[in-house]
Motif scaffolding. Sequence first.
Motif, short mmCIF file in Angstrom:
data_model
loop_
_atom_site.label_atom_id
_atom_site.label_comp_id
_atom_site.label_asym_id
_atom_site.label_seq_id
_atom_site.Cartn_x
_atom_site.Cartn_y
_atom_site.Cartn_z
N ALA A 197 4.61 -29.56 11.27
CA ALA A 197 3.68 -30.50 10.84
C ALA A 197 3.86 -31.83 10.87
O ALA A 197 4.67 -32.41 9.46
CB ALA A 197 1.95 -30.37 9.88
N LYS A 198 3.92 -32.95 11.43
CA LYS A 198 3.54 -34.51 11.34
C LYS A 198 3.86 -34.39 9.55
O LYS A 198 3.23 -33.96 9.26
CB LYS A 198 3.16 -34.95 11.59
N GLY A 199 4.99 -35.13 8.81
CA GLY A 199 5.32 -35.86 7.23
C GLY A 199 5.67 -34.25 6.63
O GLY A 199 5.38 -34.48 5.32
N GLN A 200 5.69 -33.38 6.98
CA GLN A 200 5.78 -31.98 6.23
C GLN A 200 7.21 -31.11 6.95
O GLN A 200 7.90 -31.76 7.81
CB GLN A 200 4.92 -31.02 6.70
N PRO A 201 8.38 -30.78 6.35
CA PRO A 201 9.49 -30.14 6.30
C PRO A 201 8.92 -29.00 7.49
O PRO A 201 7.70 -28.34 7.70
CB PRO A 201 9.55 -29.19 4.70
N ALA A 202 9.79 -28.22 7.97
CA ALA A 202 9.76 -27.97 9.14
C ALA A 202 9.81 -25.96 8.41
O ALA A 202 10.04 -26.00 7.85
CB ALA A 202 11.30 -28.01 10.04
N GLN A 203 9.04 -25.41 9.52
CA GLN A 203 9.19 -24.20 8.78
C GLN A 203 10.30 -23.35 9.51
O GLN A 203 9.71 -23.08 10.79
CB GLN A 203 7.55 -23.38 8.77
N LEU A 204 10.80 -22.42 9.42
CA LEU A 204 11.39 -21.38 10.04
C LEU A 204 10.00 -19.99 10.48
O LEU A 204 10.29 -19.43 9.07
CB LEU A 204 12.95 -21.05 9.64
N LEU A 205 10.54 -19.53 11.76
CA LEU A 205 9.47 -18.58 11.74
C LEU A 205 10.30 -17.47 12.63
O LEU A 205 10.66 -17.85 13.62
CB LEU A 205 8.37 -19.25 12.66
N ARG A 206 9.77 -16.70 11.88
CA ARG A 206 10.87 -14.95 12.87
C ARG A 206 9.35 -14.18 12.68
O ARG A 206 8.66 -14.36 12.59
CB ARG A 206 11.44 -14.41 11.77
#
Length: 137
Positions: free
Chosen positions: A75-84
């Motif tokens: 999400a804009k302005g947030q850290p990226a989340q790794l997804l599995r």
Amino acid sequence: MSDASHTPSSSPAGTKRGPAEYFSGTAWVTMLAGDNPTDCTVGDVTFEPGCRNNWHSHPAGQILIVTAGRGYYQAKGQPAQLLRAGDAVSIAPGIVHWHGAAPDSLFTHLAINPATSQGVADWLEPVTDEEYRAAHG
């Protein structure tokens, strides 16, 4: 090479290449449900390694359910989340975000878009290489 040679081998008929103006890299989209009385669409999307979509938002939000590989949601302005595989993301209406594959993995998710009569997506600018590298750096 023809486009067919890049199509995921297990994809059903009706799979289409994601529009180049919305993806950096190659993605394949199979619509599983649409034009139905629920006012909801479901797409099975496979991103080739390193592929991601542009920044965008959804007027009624979106749910992503990861079915294979590794990828990212940010999400804009947030850290990226790794997804599995097995992960799910519920995205609130109007949240600007992107999602796509890790550099070394295919990434497949179901994209559930509710209330499509309000619109499906508002597409914005591409995710820069710098933004993408920061997601997995």
